[in-house]
Design an enzyme around this catalytic site. Structure first.
Site, PDB file in Angstrom:
ATOM      1  N   SER A 136       0.853  -1.176   0.000  1.00  0.00           N
ATOM      2  CA  SER A 136       0.000   0.000   0.000  1.00  0.00           C
ATOM      3  C   SER A 136       0.891   1.227   0.000  1.00  0.00           C
ATOM      4  CB  SER A 136      -0.878  -0.048   1.253  1.00  0.00           C
ATOM      5  OG  SER A 136      -1.612   1.140   1.391  1.00  0.00           O
ATOM      6  N   LYS A 162      -1.043  -0.811  -4.445  1.00  0.00           N
ATOM      7  CA  LYS A 162      -2.284  -0.090  -4.103  1.00  0.00           C
ATOM      8  C   LYS A 162      -1.921   1.352  -3.827  1.00  0.00           C
ATOM      9  CE  LYS A 162      -4.693  -0.167   0.265  1.00  0.00           C
ATOM     10  NZ  LYS A 162      -5.356  -1.034   1.254  1.00  0.00           N
ATOM     11  N   LYS A 164      -2.986   5.012  -2.449  1.00  0.00           N
ATOM     12  CA  LYS A 164      -3.940   5.785  -1.659  1.00  0.00           C
ATOM     13  C   LYS A 164      -4.327   7.008  -2.490  1.00  0.00           C
ATOM     14  CE  LYS A 164      -4.100   3.552   2.286  1.00  0.00           C
ATOM     15  NZ  LYS A 164      -5.361   2.991   2.819  1.00  0.00           N
ATOM     16  N   ASP A 189      -7.186   3.045  -3.089  1.00  0.00           N
ATOM     17  CA  ASP A 189      -7.915   3.014  -1.813  1.00  0.00           C
ATOM     18  C   ASP A 189      -8.196   4.450  -1.393  1.00  0.00           C
ATOM     19  OD1 ASP A 189      -8.992   2.573   0.680  1.00  0.00           O
ATOM     20  OD2 ASP A 189      -7.250   1.491   1.489  1.00  0.00           O
ATOM     21  N   GLU A 214     -11.014   0.618  -3.610  1.00  0.00           N
ATOM     22  CA  GLU A 214     -11.332   0.242  -2.228  1.00  0.00           C
ATOM     23  C   GLU A 214     -11.982   1.394  -1.481  1.00  0.00           C
ATOM     24  OE1 GLU A 214      -7.866  -1.459  -0.424  1.00  0.00           O
ATOM     25  OE2 GLU A 214      -8.630  -1.259   1.609  1.00  0.00           O
ATOM     26  N   ASP A 239     -13.742  -2.089   2.726  1.00  0.00           N
ATOM     27  CA  ASP A 239     -12.821  -2.278   3.852  1.00  0.00           C
ATOM     28  C   ASP A 239     -13.552  -1.787   5.112  1.00  0.00           C
ATOM     29  OD1 ASP A 239     -10.804  -2.045   5.752  1.00  0.00           O
ATOM     30  OD2 ASP A 239      -9.430  -0.871   4.548  1.00  0.00           O
ATOM     31  N   LYS A 263      -9.752  -7.618   7.234  1.00  0.00           N
ATOM     32  CA  LYS A 263      -8.795  -7.281   8.298  1.00  0.00           C
ATOM     33  C   LYS A 263      -9.341  -7.930   9.548  1.00  0.00           C
ATOM     34  CE  LYS A 263      -7.309  -2.818   6.464  1.00  0.00           C
ATOM     35  NZ  LYS A 263      -7.604  -1.379   6.450  1.00  0.00           N
ATOM     36  N   GLY A 291      -4.214  -4.791   5.843  1.00  0.00           N
ATOM     37  CA  GLY A 291      -3.186  -4.564   6.847  1.00  0.00           C
ATOM     38  C   GLY A 291      -3.449  -3.275   7.595  1.00  0.00           C
TER      39      GLY A 291
HETATM   40  O1  SMG Z   1      -0.466  -2.723   6.761  1.00  0.00           O
HETATM   41  O2  SMG Z   1       0.331  -2.282   4.807  1.00  0.00           O
HETATM   42  C1  SMG Z   1      -0.440  -2.064   5.726  1.00  0.00           C
HETATM   43  C2  SMG Z   1      -1.388  -0.907   5.612  1.00  0.00           C
HETATM   44  C3  SMG Z   1      -2.254  -1.044   4.436  1.00  0.00           C
HETATM   45  O3  SMG Z   1      -3.290   0.790   3.397  1.00  0.00           O
HETATM   46  C4  SMG Z   1      -3.289   0.049   4.335  1.00  0.00           C
HETATM   47  N1  SMG Z   1      -4.178   0.147   5.298  1.00  0.00           N
HETATM   48  O4  SMG Z   1      -7.376   1.406   4.487  1.00  0.00           O
HETATM   49  O5  SMG Z   1      -6.421  -0.398   3.920  1.00  0.00           O
HETATM   50  C5  SMG Z   1      -6.404   0.660   4.525  1.00  0.00           C
HETATM   51  C6  SMG Z   1      -5.201   1.144   5.289  1.00  0.00           C
HETATM   52  C7  SMG Z   1      -5.537   1.525   6.648  1.00  0.00           C
HETATM   53  C8  SMG Z   1      -4.362   1.872   7.448  1.00  0.00           C
HETATM   54  S1  SMG Z   1      -4.306   3.463   7.977  1.00  0.00           S
HETATM   55  C9  SMG Z   1      -4.468   3.235   9.670  1.00  0.00           C
HETATM   56 MG    MG Z   2      -8.419   0.299   3.005  1.00  0.00          MG
END
Ligand code: SMG
Ligand code: MG
Length: 370
Positions: A136, A162, A164, A189, A214, A239, A263, A291
Site C-alpha cells: 500500500s 495499491k 492511496k 484506496d 477500495e 474495507d 482485516k 493490513g
Molecule cells: O499494513 O500495509 C499495511 C497498511 C495497508 O493501506 C493500508 N491500510 O485502508 O487499507 C487501509 C489502510 C488503513 C491503514 S491506515 C491506519
Molecule cells: Mg483500506
C-alpha cells in the site's frame, strides 16, 4: 486449556521508515496496544489494530485500552475456562468495539494453539505455506515521488500496488502510474473520502484497468456503494464498511462491492475473519488480507489468515521493513518472487524479542483475575 488468569496490556511505539499519508491524515509513528494473556498452560499474544485517533474507525488506542481493561478483561476472567470460540458470547454484553475484542480473541486463540502445539494457519484451514504480497503506497508529495516509490516496491518484488487517493490527488496520479507500468496489478484506496457526486472520478479511473477501488464512499453507506458500483466497471472492494460476516453478506447481496478486504482486527478477530472469508467464498467473491501497519505480532496472524483458500488476491501483507527499520519480532521478509512464508510454529509462530519489546514499550498495565 485453563482460563485466563492475567492480561498484560502494553502500549508500544515504533518509528515508521517513511510517514504514511492517507485521505484522513499522516502517521509518522506506529502506536498500538499489544496484549499478552496468561493461562496455566501457556501465554498468547494479540495486537490491537487501533491507532492514536478515531479516524480509520471509531476505535482508538486509549479507548480500546479502557474497553479491554474495564469491560472485556473482567468478562474474560469471569468466564473461566472458555475456548476462544466462545468469546463472542462472553463479550456479547459489549456492543461494537471489534478491534478491542479482536485483541483478546486473538491472544486467547494464540495461547490455546501454543498449548496444543498447533499452528494458527493449520487451525484456520490454510492451504498454502506462502502468500502473495502487495504493498500500500501512501499519498506522495508529487507524482515523481510516487513513481519512485512504486518503482522501488516493484523492484523488491511486490505483486500488487495499491495507491492511496483523495479528492484532487487521484485520476492524474493513477494514470501516471498506469502509463509507467502498463501491466502491473494496480488498485486504489480512498478510505471513504468521496461521495456519489464524485462518480465522474471513478468513471475516469475505469480507464486504468484497476483490480479494484477500495472503500470509495462513507463507511456506513452500503446503498451508495451499490449505486456507484452500478455506474462503474471497476470492482468496488469494501474495507471500513465490513465489520462482520453479516456486513459482508449484506454488502455482497445488494451489490455494494464485488471484493472484500478482510482485516481480522476490524471484524472482531481471526474467528470472525474466517466467517467473512466463508461468506465471500460462498458468494464467489474474492477476498484479500488487509493490513493496519501491524508489528510482527499482528503481521504473523495476518499471514496465517491470508493462507486460506479464498484469499485469491495479494494482500497488504508487506515485509516488516516496508514500515519498520527494526520490528518487535524477528522481521518478516519477502522473497524476490513477492511471496512471504506463513509461520509454521505453534500459535502465531512468533513472539516479541524481549529487548525490542522493552525498548518500544511506553506503558504497561497488568490485569489479574481476582
Ligand atoms: O499494513 O500495509 C499495511 C497498511 C495497508 O493501506 C493500508 N491500510 O485502508 O487499507 C487501509 C489502510 C488503513 C491503514 S491506515 C491506519
Ligand atoms: Mg483500506
Amino acid at each position: 486449556m485453563t482460563g485466563v488468569r492475567a492480561i498484560e496490556l502494553r502500549l508500544v511505539g515504533l518509528p515508521l521508515v517513511r510517514p504514511f499519508r492517507t485521505s484522513f491524515g499522516v502517521e509518522a509513528e506506529k502506536l498500538c496496544i499489544l496484549a499478552r494473556v496468561e493461562t496455566e498452560d501457556a501465554w498468547g499474544w494479540g495486537e490491537c489494530v487501533t491507532g492514536p485517533s478515531p479516524d480509520f474507525s471509531g476505535e482508538f488506542n486509549e479507548g480500546a485500552w479502557l474497553v479491554i481493561r474495564d469491560f472485556l478483561a473482567p468478562a474474560l476472567f469471569a468466564a473461566g475456562d472458555v475456548p476462544a470460540e466462545d468469546l463472542d458470547r462472553v463479550f456479547g454484553g459489549v456492543r461494537g468495539n471489534p478491534m478491542a475484542k479482536a485483541t483478546l480473541v486473538n491472544a486467547v486463540l494464540d495461547a490455546e494453539l501454543r498449548a496444543a502445539g498447533r499452528s494458527l494457519a493449520a487451525f484456520l484451514g490454510a492451504e498454502r505455506d506462502r502468500v502473495a504480497c502487495g504493498v500500500s503506497v501512501g499519498i506522495a508529495a508529487t507524482t515523481g515521488e510516487l513513481l519512485d516509490q512504486v518503482g522501488g516496491y516493484l523492484a523488491e518484488g511486490y505483486r500488487r500496488i495499491k495507491l492511496k487517493i483523495e479528492p484532487g490527488i487521484d485520476v492524474e496520479r493513477v494514470a501516471a502510474v498506469r502509463t509507467a507500468y502498463p501491466d502491473i496489478p494496480l488498485s486504489v484506496d480512498a478510505n471513504a473520502a468521496y461521495t456519489l457526486a464524485d462518480v465522474d472520478v471513478f468513471r475516469a479511473l475505469d480507464a486504468n484497468d484497476l483490480l479494484m477501488a477500495e472503500q470509495p464512499l462513507h463507511f456506513e453507506d452500503l446503498l451508495d456503494h451499490a449505486k456507484l458500483q452500478a455506474e462503474i466497471r471497476t470492482a468496488i472492494c469494501l474495507d471500513e464498511s465490513i465489520r462482520s460476516a453479516a456486513d459482508a453478506a449484506a454488502a455482497l447481496e445488494i451489490g455494494a462491492c464485488r471484493i472484500v478486504n478482510i482485516k481480522q482486527g476490524r471484524v472482531g478477530g481471526l474467528l470472525e475473519a474466517r466467517r467473512v472469508h466463508d461468506v465471500a467464498v460462498a458468494r464467489g467473491a474474492p477476498v484479500w488480507c488487509g493490513g493496519m501497519l501491524e508489528t510482527g505480532v499482528g503481521r504473523a496472524a495476518n499471514l496465517a489468515l491470508a493462507a486460506l483458500p479464498g484469499f485469491t488476491l495479494p494482500g497488504d501483507t508487506s515485509a516488516s521493513r516496508r514500515y519498520f527499520a527494526d520490528d518487535i519480532t524477528e522481521p518478516f521478509e519477502m522473497a524476490a518472487d513477492g511471496t512471504m512464508g506463513v509461520p509454521p510454529g505453534p500459535g502465531i509462530g512468533v513472539e516479541p524479542r524481549p529487548d525490542r519489546l522493552a525498548a518500544c514499550t511506553l506503558r504497561v498495565e497488568r490485569l489479574e483475575k481476582e
